[in-house]
Design a protein around this motif. Structure first.
Motif: not given
Length: 294
Positions: A232-260
């Motif tokens: 990210q710091r070096d210039g590439t945007t990231i879209l991240l699917i992940e079940h590790d909530m600690k990783l997601v909430m610690g690293i993501c600027d924004r989050v989209l949540v889907l259900d069904y």
């Protein structure tokens, strides 16, 4: 992970360089950072009578890490597959880097600047780590059939450049010491990082990662966290699917949540983690427990 000192990595991502020293000054933000890179409007996908995705809207800003989460079966990987050309949406459209994405094939999506990894590792098991990354780089090469047959000077020079770039990327993700090892003989965490290197070889504007921390231990996940922050710091945007909530909430600027297959929340991580609909989707307090310390 990268070693000591600061080494230039020419052209990785959008002008990347590796900054290994704590507190080192990162490169200047990529041009247009903060503007919309990907806009999704009304995305829908059906499989028979099953609505896998229903009227999904979201926007990813250039330069951010954008998380995509939800319970199993929520439609996360289906959305990835629609975005990257594996499935054609039944409704809706994507606009990427100010241009409609349209009904492109996966290789055409990669050429436009979206690279992805998969939930299940998809490496060429009987090729070396270096060869795996070189294959990813070929989407940006110019040698045609004639050059491949005649092995002319320009073709040889391009192949040398591909190999040098592939090695740079292996060094960037921390597996250069295994460059000549068969992919199937690499440790699990190194295989995951190798997949990321192969995706980076396409020079993506958007790097889409499908559960890159799946199966990793705590040390490997911490190493992944650092790598994603570097990317990210070096210039590439990231879209991240992940079940590790600690990783997601610690690293993501924004989050989209889907259900069904539906969007139930979107926003900064701190807001999403407190959203009652998100907590209910994850069966009460389980999600809150998993996010502690994030």
């Amino acid at each position: 992970m990268h070693g000591s000192g600061e080494r230039p990595v020419s052209g990785v991502g959008q002008g990347m360089r590796v900054t290994d020293v704590a507190g080192a000054t990162p490169p200047l933000p990529a041009a247009g950072v903060g503007e919309n890179l990907l806009v999704a409007r009304g995305i829908a996908k059906n499989f028979g009578g099953v609505k896998a995705l229903s009227d999904i809207d979201f926007t990813i800003r250039r330069g951010e890490i954008y998380g995509l989460i939800g319970p199993n079966g929520a439609g996360k990987t289906t959305l990835f597959n629609v975005l990257t050309g594996i499935y054609t949406p039944d409704a809706g459209e994507f606009t990427f880097d100010h241009r409609p994405l349209g009904a492109l094939k996966p290789n055409e999506v990669a050429e436009r600047g979206i690279a992805r990894t998969f939930q299940n590792i998809r490496l060429f098991a009987n090729l070396t780590a270096l060869e795996n990354v070189m294959i990813g780089r070929h989407v940006r090469t110019h040698a045609g059939v004639f050059g491949a047959i005649t092995r002319n000077a320009s073709t040889r020079a391009e192949e040398q450049a591909i190999e040098a770039r592939a090695y740079e990327l292996l060094r960037y993700v921390g597996v250069a010491d295994r460059a000549n090892h068969l992919a199937k003989h690499l440790p699990y965490g190194s295989q995951r990082r190798l997949e990321i290197a192969r995706a980076l070889a396409t020079d993506p504007k958007l790097l889409a990662l499908d559960e890159p921390a799946a199966g990793m231990n705590a040390t490997e996940t911490a190493s992944l966290d650092r790598l994603l922050r570097d990317i990210q710091r070096d210039g590439t945007t990231i879209l991240l699917i992940e079940h590790d909530m600690k990783l997601v909430m610690g690293i993501c600027d924004r989050v989209l949540v889907l259900d069904y297959g539906r969007k139930i929340a979107e926003g900064p991580a701190a807001e999403v983690r407190a959203n009652p609909a998100v907590i209910a989707a994850y069966l009460g307090g389980e999600v809150t427990l998993n996010m502690k310390g994030a």
